[in-house]
Write an enzyme that holds these catalytic residues in place. Structure first.
Site, PDB file in Angstrom:
ATOM      1  N   HIS A 116       0.632  -1.323  -0.079  1.00  0.00           N
ATOM      2  CA  HIS A 116       0.046   0.158   0.030  1.00  0.00           C
ATOM      3  C   HIS A 116       0.779   1.199  -0.024  1.00  0.00           C
ATOM      4  CE1 HIS A 116      -3.165   2.777   1.670  1.00  0.00           C
ATOM      5  NE2 HIS A 116      -3.864   2.273   0.688  1.00  0.00           N
ATOM      6  N   LYS A 118       3.488   4.218  -1.036  1.00  0.00           N
ATOM      7  CA  LYS A 118       3.709   5.012  -2.405  1.00  0.00           C
ATOM      8  C   LYS A 118       5.024   5.593  -2.376  1.00  0.00           C
ATOM      9  CE  LYS A 118      -0.902   4.662  -2.052  1.00  0.00           C
ATOM     10  NZ  LYS A 118      -1.709   4.209  -0.689  1.00  0.00           N
ATOM     11  N   ASP A 123      17.988   8.391  -8.253  1.00  0.00           N
ATOM     12  CA  ASP A 123      19.455   8.456  -8.181  1.00  0.00           C
ATOM     13  C   ASP A 123      19.869   8.209  -6.774  1.00  0.00           C
ATOM     14  OD1 ASP A 123      19.575   8.424 -10.883  1.00  0.00           O
ATOM     15  OD2 ASP A 123      19.967  10.795 -11.095  1.00  0.00           O
ATOM     16  N   HIS A 308      -8.510  11.256   0.866  1.00  0.00           N
ATOM     17  CA  HIS A 308      -7.518  10.226   0.791  1.00  0.00           C
ATOM     18  C   HIS A 308      -6.390  10.174   1.455  1.00  0.00           C
ATOM     19  CE1 HIS A 308      -5.155   7.029  -1.313  1.00  0.00           C
ATOM     20  NE2 HIS A 308      -6.096   6.321  -1.400  1.00  0.00           N
ATOM     21  N   LYS A 310      -3.416  10.802   4.665  1.00  0.00           N
ATOM     22  CA  LYS A 310      -3.188  10.061   5.678  1.00  0.00           C
ATOM     23  C   LYS A 310      -2.091  10.790   6.414  1.00  0.00           C
ATOM     24  CE  LYS A 310      -3.807   6.870   2.371  1.00  0.00           C
ATOM     25  NZ  LYS A 310      -5.276   6.586   2.379  1.00  0.00           N
ATOM     26  N   ASP A 315       0.989  19.858  17.697  1.00  0.00           N
ATOM     27  CA  ASP A 315       1.585  20.964  18.537  1.00  0.00           C
ATOM     28  C   ASP A 315       2.353  21.778  17.350  1.00  0.00           C
ATOM     29  OD1 ASP A 315       0.384  20.331  20.746  1.00  0.00           O
ATOM     30  OD2 ASP A 315       2.163  19.413  21.700  1.00  0.00           O
TER      31      ASP A 315
END
Length: 403
Positions: A116, A118, A123, A308, A310, A315
């Protein structure tokens, strides 16, 4: 399970990117400048609309002789459409599918463990990490054209954590290759691939400024690092917690951490999915609202399009700001089963920017859920919520996980 503390290192430069509209041009620019390697992992690889820009950039890199490797998930993507697969292969892009489903599909609980995260490393110098798939902001594979862009984030990072990301990506690539060779009875090649999977990390990079860490979740040594990092940050919060999460179904420990924070006077704000996308994710999350609302947690539901993101920021204006951007939802699939990756940053400017974008979304595109309104929702919704929640718990029991 042994508790591990994230290894924050100074010397990073981390840039916040919102949506594919900001991420894809940055990806293409980095890949167009690549000289040696482009490593890419994603759950969904969809070439509709702007998604084609990423595919084209991968092909341009491969055609210049850059080692270009693409790993897609067997559920999120499956097999690429034949025309695109042939174009990528002809250009020299090496494509692998993580955990193809096979004839029994998701009937086997072991197949619920998905890729899941991404990630993209160019390089060994630049890392992209976040929640954004290769998917046009205004396109959804199930719902078609969207009237407003999907709400999501990623980061572009330079510094020591790039080497850590590259090492884990190289390791996964060679493990996939080893399984492929074994299935094709290429045993010497499989042994070589397994040896390559154990290669050390690339050289560390020069310092640039910010303190940051890369948190990885897998089903071996790093089973709970991301959840532990969230709980630790929430427990140490003094003023404010803002979390935006697409599929929000935290386990008991994480829920209690949020409740305790709210009760000791910390302002806790959640920006959650307000549009119906999937039955399980939408309805299974609702039963946890009640206890949070009663404790004083603010819940806002994002309505213009699909949320979508996450991400979280704690603080932002305090002495120890904490912010995270990544692929991990706060639900059982992410925290117990999937390979995930989050970047955590301890930097006031970065945290303040993320906070500003989240508060703007809450105020302009969020609908606040009131405690009384929630308790008085129609009986049909409450039944569906309880059914979905029970099914989720049953599925966890099948996997042997406690949550």
């Amino acid at each position: 399970m042994k508790r591990t503390t994230p290894q924050f290192r100074a010397g990073h430069r981390v840039q916040l990117l919102q949506g594919a509209a900001e991420l894809f041009p940055a990806l293409a620019q980095a890949m167009d400048g690549a000289r040696h390697t482009v490593l890419f992992e994603t759950y969904i690889f969809d070439t509709t609309g702007a998604g084609a820009e990423v595919a084209e950039a991968l092909m341009r890199a491969a055609q210049r002789g850059v080692r270009t490797q693409l790993v897609v998930d067997g559920v999120g993507t499956g097999r690429l459409p034949a025309p695109w697969y042939e174009r990528l292969r002809t250009a020299g892009v090496q494509v692998r599918v993580y955990s193809p489903l096979g004839p029994l599909g998701l009937l086997l609980p072991m197949r619920w463990r998905r890729l899941h995260r991404k990630l993209c490393v160019v390089d060994g110098q630049v890392l992209f990490c976040g929640g954004i798939n290769v998917l046009d902001d205004y396109h959804d594979p199930n719902f078609g054209t969207l009237q407003a862009p999907r709400f999501d984030f990623a980061v572009r990072a330079e510094g020591a954590l790039v080497a850590q990301a590259q090492a884990t990506m190289e390791q996964l690539w060679w493990r996939i290759q080893a399984v492929r060779d074994v299935r094709q009875y290429h045993l010497p090649e499989a042994v070589h691939a397994l040896r390559e999977a154990g290669v050390g990390s690339p050289p560390r990079q020069r310092g640039l400024g910010m303190r940051a860490a890369l948190l990885l979740r897998d089903n071996l040594r790093n089973r709970s690092r991301i959840e532990q990092a969230y709980r630790r940050a929430i427990a140490s919060a003094q003023h404010e917690i803002i979390i935006a999460n697409a599929y929000f179904l935290p386990g008991g420990k994480l829920r209690r951490a949020l409740v305790l924070a709210a009760r000791r006077g910390v302002r806790v704000q959640l920006l959650l999915q307000g549009r119906y996308e999937y039955f399980m994710q939408y309805h299974a999350a609702r039963p946890v609202y009640g206890a949070l609302l009663r404790a004083g947690v603010e819940i806002h539901e994002y309505e213009p399009s699909f949320l979508h993101a996450k991400v979280a920021v704690i603080d932002a204006h305090g002495r120890r700001p904490w912010a995270t951007v990544g692929s991990s939802n706060l639900d059982p699939l992410s925290l117990l089963l999937a390979r995930e990756a989050n970047v955590v940053v301890r930097d006031k400017d970065f945290a303040s920017e993320l906070r500003q974008r989240l508060r703007h979304a809450m105020h302009t595109a969020g609908r606040r859920v009131g405690a009384q309104q929630f308790e008085q929702r129609p009986w049909r919704e409450r039944v569906l919520d309880q059914v979905a929640h029970a099914l989720m718990r049953a599925a966890l029991w099948v996997t042997g996980n406690r949550y």
